[in-house]
Design a protein around this motif. Sequence first.
Motif, PDB file in Angstrom:
ATOM      1  N   VAL A 106       0.842  -1.204   0.000  1.00  0.00           N
ATOM      2  CA  VAL A 106       0.000   0.000   0.000  1.00  0.00           C
ATOM      3  C   VAL A 106       0.876   1.253   0.000  1.00  0.00           C
ATOM      4  CG1 VAL A 106      -1.661   1.339   1.341  1.00  0.00           C
ATOM      5  CG2 VAL A 106      -1.971  -1.127   1.057  1.00  0.00           C
ATOM      6  N   LEU A 107       1.881   1.291   0.872  1.00  0.00           N
ATOM      7  CA  LEU A 107       2.762   2.462   0.916  1.00  0.00           C
ATOM      8  C   LEU A 107       3.525   2.616  -0.396  1.00  0.00           C
ATOM      9  CD1 LEU A 107       3.975   4.805   2.491  1.00  0.00           C
ATOM     10  CD2 LEU A 107       5.666   3.208   3.446  1.00  0.00           C
ATOM     11  N   ALA A 108       3.990   1.514  -0.944  1.00  0.00           N
ATOM     12  CA  ALA A 108       4.705   1.581  -2.222  1.00  0.00           C
ATOM     13  C   ALA A 108       3.784   2.067  -3.341  1.00  0.00           C
ATOM     14  CB  ALA A 108       5.281   0.205  -2.568  1.00  0.00           C
ATOM     15  N   SER A 109       2.512   1.674  -3.301  1.00  0.00           N
ATOM     16  CA  SER A 109       1.583   2.136  -4.334  1.00  0.00           C
ATOM     17  C   SER A 109       1.325   3.638  -4.225  1.00  0.00           C
ATOM     18  CB  SER A 109       0.271   1.365  -4.209  1.00  0.00           C
ATOM     19  OG  SER A 109      -0.429   1.711  -3.021  1.00  0.00           O
ATOM     20  N   PHE A 110       1.312   4.155  -2.996  1.00  0.00           N
ATOM     21  CA  PHE A 110       1.174   5.601  -2.825  1.00  0.00           C
ATOM     22  C   PHE A 110       2.357   6.336  -3.443  1.00  0.00           C
ATOM     23  CE2 PHE A 110      -2.241   7.584  -0.529  1.00  0.00           C
ATOM     24  CZ  PHE A 110      -2.950   6.525   0.017  1.00  0.00           C
ATOM     25  N   ILE A 111       3.550   5.831  -3.199  1.00  0.00           N
ATOM     26  CA  ILE A 111       4.749   6.462  -3.758  1.00  0.00           C
ATOM     27  C   ILE A 111       4.721   6.385  -5.283  1.00  0.00           C
ATOM     28  CG2 ILE A 111       7.260   6.332  -3.855  1.00  0.00           C
ATOM     29  CD1 ILE A 111       7.220   5.268  -0.995  1.00  0.00           C
ATOM     30  N   ASN A 112       4.316   5.246  -5.822  1.00  0.00           N
ATOM     31  CA  ASN A 112       4.237   5.117  -7.278  1.00  0.00           C
ATOM     32  C   ASN A 112       3.202   6.074  -7.873  1.00  0.00           C
ATOM     33  OD1 ASN A 112       6.156   3.048  -7.343  1.00  0.00           O
ATOM     34  ND2 ASN A 112       4.602   1.462  -7.057  1.00  0.00           N
ATOM     35  N   SER A 113       2.068   6.230  -7.196  1.00  0.00           N
ATOM     36  CA  SER A 113       1.037   7.146  -7.692  1.00  0.00           C
ATOM     37  C   SER A 113       1.536   8.583  -7.690  1.00  0.00           C
ATOM     38  CB  SER A 113      -0.227   7.022  -6.832  1.00  0.00           C
ATOM     39  OG  SER A 113      -0.800   5.740  -6.940  1.00  0.00           O
ATOM     40  N   ILE A 114       2.234   8.973  -6.628  1.00  0.00           N
ATOM     41  CA  ILE A 114       2.757  10.344  -6.548  1.00  0.00           C
ATOM     42  C   ILE A 114       3.808  10.575  -7.626  1.00  0.00           C
ATOM     43  CG2 ILE A 114       4.056  11.942  -5.107  1.00  0.00           C
ATOM     44  CD1 ILE A 114       2.678  10.698  -2.679  1.00  0.00           C
ATOM     45  N   GLN A 115       4.733   9.634  -7.777  1.00  0.00           N
ATOM     46  CA  GLN A 115       5.762   9.780  -8.808  1.00  0.00           C
ATOM     47  C   GLN A 115       5.153   9.860 -10.202  1.00  0.00           C
ATOM     48  OE1 GLN A 115       8.407   6.450  -8.322  1.00  0.00           O
ATOM     49  NE2 GLN A 115       9.550   7.399  -6.635  1.00  0.00           N
ATOM     50  N   THR A 116       4.221   8.965 -10.486  1.00  0.00           N
ATOM     51  CA  THR A 116       3.601   8.949 -11.810  1.00  0.00           C
ATOM     52  C   THR A 116       2.834  10.228 -12.087  1.00  0.00           C
ATOM     53  OG1 THR A 116       3.399   6.537 -11.659  1.00  0.00           O
ATOM     54  CG2 THR A 116       2.055   7.657 -13.306  1.00  0.00           C
ATOM     55  N   ALA A 117       2.067  10.701 -11.119  1.00  0.00           N
ATOM     56  CA  ALA A 117       1.270  11.914 -11.315  1.00  0.00           C
ATOM     57  C   ALA A 117       2.154  13.140 -11.495  1.00  0.00           C
ATOM     58  CB  ALA A 117       0.317  12.101 -10.135  1.00  0.00           C
ATOM     59  N   ILE A 118       3.223  13.236 -10.714  1.00  0.00           N
ATOM     60  CA  ILE A 118       4.108  14.397 -10.830  1.00  0.00           C
ATOM     61  C   ILE A 118       4.821  14.401 -12.180  1.00  0.00           C
ATOM     62  CG2 ILE A 118       6.215  15.453  -9.910  1.00  0.00           C
ATOM     63  CD1 ILE A 118       5.305  14.664  -7.140  1.00  0.00           C
ATOM     64  N   ILE A 119       5.361  13.256 -12.581  1.00  0.00           N
ATOM     65  CA  ILE A 119       6.062  13.190 -13.872  1.00  0.00           C
ATOM     66  C   ILE A 119       5.103  13.492 -15.020  1.00  0.00           C
ATOM     67  CG2 ILE A 119       7.309  11.678 -15.446  1.00  0.00           C
ATOM     68  CD1 ILE A 119       8.399  10.192 -13.010  1.00  0.00           C
ATOM     69  N   SER A 120       3.901  12.932 -14.959  1.00  0.00           N
ATOM     70  CA  SER A 120       2.924  13.172 -16.015  1.00  0.00           C
ATOM     71  C   SER A 120       2.510  14.638 -16.065  1.00  0.00           C
ATOM     72  CB  SER A 120       1.701  12.283 -15.793  1.00  0.00           C
ATOM     73  OG  SER A 120       0.700  12.565 -16.748  1.00  0.00           O
ATOM     74  N   THR A 121       2.329  15.269 -14.909  1.00  0.00           N
ATOM     75  CA  THR A 121       1.946  16.690 -14.876  1.00  0.00           C
ATOM     76  C   THR A 121       3.055  17.567 -15.437  1.00  0.00           C
ATOM     77  OG1 THR A 121       0.568  16.266 -12.925  1.00  0.00           O
ATOM     78  CG2 THR A 121       1.162  18.552 -13.379  1.00  0.00           C
ATOM     79  N   VAL A 122       4.297  17.282 -15.062  1.00  0.00           N
ATOM     80  CA  VAL A 122       5.422  18.077 -15.571  1.00  0.00           C
ATOM     81  C   VAL A 122       5.561  17.916 -17.080  1.00  0.00           C
ATOM     82  CG1 VAL A 122       7.926  18.358 -15.500  1.00  0.00           C
ATOM     83  CG2 VAL A 122       6.643  18.078 -13.367  1.00  0.00           C
ATOM     84  N   LEU A 123       5.452  16.680 -17.563  1.00  0.00           N
ATOM     85  CA  LEU A 123       5.538  16.449 -19.006  1.00  0.00           C
ATOM     86  C   LEU A 123       4.416  17.172 -19.752  1.00  0.00           C
ATOM     87  CD1 LEU A 123       6.453  12.648 -19.257  1.00  0.00           C
ATOM     88  CD2 LEU A 123       7.897  14.602 -19.828  1.00  0.00           C
ATOM     89  N   SER A 124       3.216  17.142 -19.205  1.00  0.00           N
ATOM     90  CA  SER A 124       2.082  17.800 -19.857  1.00  0.00           C
ATOM     91  C   SER A 124       2.301  19.312 -19.941  1.00  0.00           C
ATOM     92  CB  SER A 124       0.788  17.492 -19.106  1.00  0.00           C
ATOM     93  OG  SER A 124       0.507  16.115 -19.114  1.00  0.00           O
ATOM     94  N   LEU A 125       2.791  19.925 -18.857  1.00  0.00           N
ATOM     95  CA  LEU A 125       3.004  21.369 -18.871  1.00  0.00           C
ATOM     96  C   LEU A 125       4.166  21.756 -19.778  1.00  0.00           C
ATOM     97  CD1 LEU A 125       2.484  22.278 -15.096  1.00  0.00           C
ATOM     98  CD2 LEU A 125       0.894  22.592 -16.994  1.00  0.00           C
ATOM     99  N   VAL A 126       5.247  20.981 -19.727  1.00  0.00           N
ATOM    100  CA  VAL A 126       6.412  21.294 -20.558  1.00  0.00           C
ATOM    101  C   VAL A 126       6.062  21.225 -22.048  1.00  0.00           C
ATOM    102  CG1 VAL A 126       8.692  20.453 -21.236  1.00  0.00           C
ATOM    103  CG2 VAL A 126       8.106  20.640 -18.820  1.00  0.00           C
ATOM    104  N   LEU A 127       5.202  20.303 -22.421  1.00  0.00           N
ATOM    105  CA  LEU A 127       4.818  20.179 -23.823  1.00  0.00           C
ATOM    106  C   LEU A 127       3.649  21.092 -24.190  1.00  0.00           C
ATOM    107  CD1 LEU A 127       5.028  16.289 -24.190  1.00  0.00           C
ATOM    108  CD2 LEU A 127       6.694  17.985 -24.962  1.00  0.00           C
ATOM    109  N   ALA A 128       2.724  21.307 -23.267  1.00  0.00           N
ATOM    110  CA  ALA A 128       1.515  22.070 -23.592  1.00  0.00           C
ATOM    111  C   ALA A 128       1.764  23.563 -23.643  1.00  0.00           C
ATOM    112  CB  ALA A 128       0.416  21.760 -22.571  1.00  0.00           C
ATOM    113  N   VAL A 129       2.612  24.099 -22.769  1.00  0.00           N
ATOM    114  CA  VAL A 129       2.826  25.556 -22.728  1.00  0.00           C
ATOM    115  C   VAL A 129       3.420  26.075 -24.038  1.00  0.00           C
ATOM    116  CG1 VAL A 129       4.150  27.375 -21.602  1.00  0.00           C
ATOM    117  CG2 VAL A 129       2.903  25.715 -20.219  1.00  0.00           C
ATOM    118  N   PRO A 130       4.553  25.549 -24.537  1.00  0.00           N
ATOM    119  CA  PRO A 130       5.064  26.067 -25.820  1.00  0.00           C
ATOM    120  C   PRO A 130       4.146  25.766 -26.994  1.00  0.00           C
ATOM    121  CG  PRO A 130       6.365  24.189 -25.098  1.00  0.00           C
ATOM    122  CD  PRO A 130       5.467  24.544 -23.964  1.00  0.00           C
ATOM    123  N   ALA A 131       3.475  24.605 -26.975  1.00  0.00           N
ATOM    124  CA  ALA A 131       2.564  24.281 -28.073  1.00  0.00           C
ATOM    125  C   ALA A 131       1.393  25.255 -28.122  1.00  0.00           C
ATOM    126  CB  ALA A 131       2.055  22.850 -27.926  1.00  0.00           C
ATOM    127  N   ALA A 132       0.782  25.512 -26.973  1.00  0.00           N
ATOM    128  CA  ALA A 132      -0.348  26.443 -26.939  1.00  0.00           C
ATOM    129  C   ALA A 132       0.099  27.869 -27.259  1.00  0.00           C
ATOM    130  CB  ALA A 132      -1.010  26.397 -25.560  1.00  0.00           C
TER     131      ALA A 132
END
Length: 315
Positions: A106-132
Amino acid sequence: MRVAERTTHDAGVPAGVPAEPAAPTAPRPNRRRGVNREGLEAGRRSTRALLWVLLAAAMVLYGFPFLYLLFTSFKTPIDTIAVPPTILPREWTLENYANALGRNGVLASFINSIQTAIISTVLSLVLAVPAAYGITRYQTLSGRIFIMAALVTRMVPPVAIGIPLASMMATVGLSDTPIALSIAHTTISLPLSIWLMSSFFEAVPKDLEEAATVDGCSRLGALWRVVIPVVSGGIAVTAIFAFLASWNEFLFALLMTAIRSQTTPVVIANFQTQFGLDWGSMTALAAVYSIPVILLTLLLQRKIVAGMTLGAVKG
């Protein structure tokens, strides 16, 4: 003349003195206007009351599932499967939270969820801001085609691209890793992020960038120093949506993870006993899993309000 003099004399005015004009009568109050005003005020009050009733109904319908989940997490195992079900627990207990948080992974899944969400959010902003920014400032035909294509990709069901993505990640050696899952989640959040950022960039006047270029800034410098601080509220809104898209995603996490990078939604779905689903532990872990999103929303509340009102008033 005699008739006029006689009439004047009879009225108490000496003869030869012209009669004073009659005093103007006061205008009668317009009763119809008063009735219209009262009708308008009554209509406004009834409309306002109706809006409050609809808002309260929407809040009840939206908040009741979460409240029922929260109350179920405090029920005993027998109460969770009682028929007919009860909203409030008959006996309050923290046993479900102890069982849920004490399970392996359970604790490991929380860490994986946080890592995945943060990386995905950063990638989305890095690609979306210059594109938009490029789409809204240059306004080329290819840019319009690109943003329409991004909208079309939102219509593709995730299950249609889940298996090909899992095969591609296994081919490049990224199977069962948070990076692979983050890239898959970015494919979901990126089109929406581009559309949101495009609307926010369109609300920023071009005069600000022109003034920055006159002061010696380059196009990239004007974007970084002038435009991005102005649309910081919009970036916060986009980040929230991208984070939620990754935080709550289940299908890609089920297809692309096994043991090492399982996220919490997959772990919640695996709560089973010999008698069926363990509803108490599932609801307890789901309640705990919703806390980071609630805290993040409260922390970015001002930015979110500023982003939603960006461009509402133009000078």
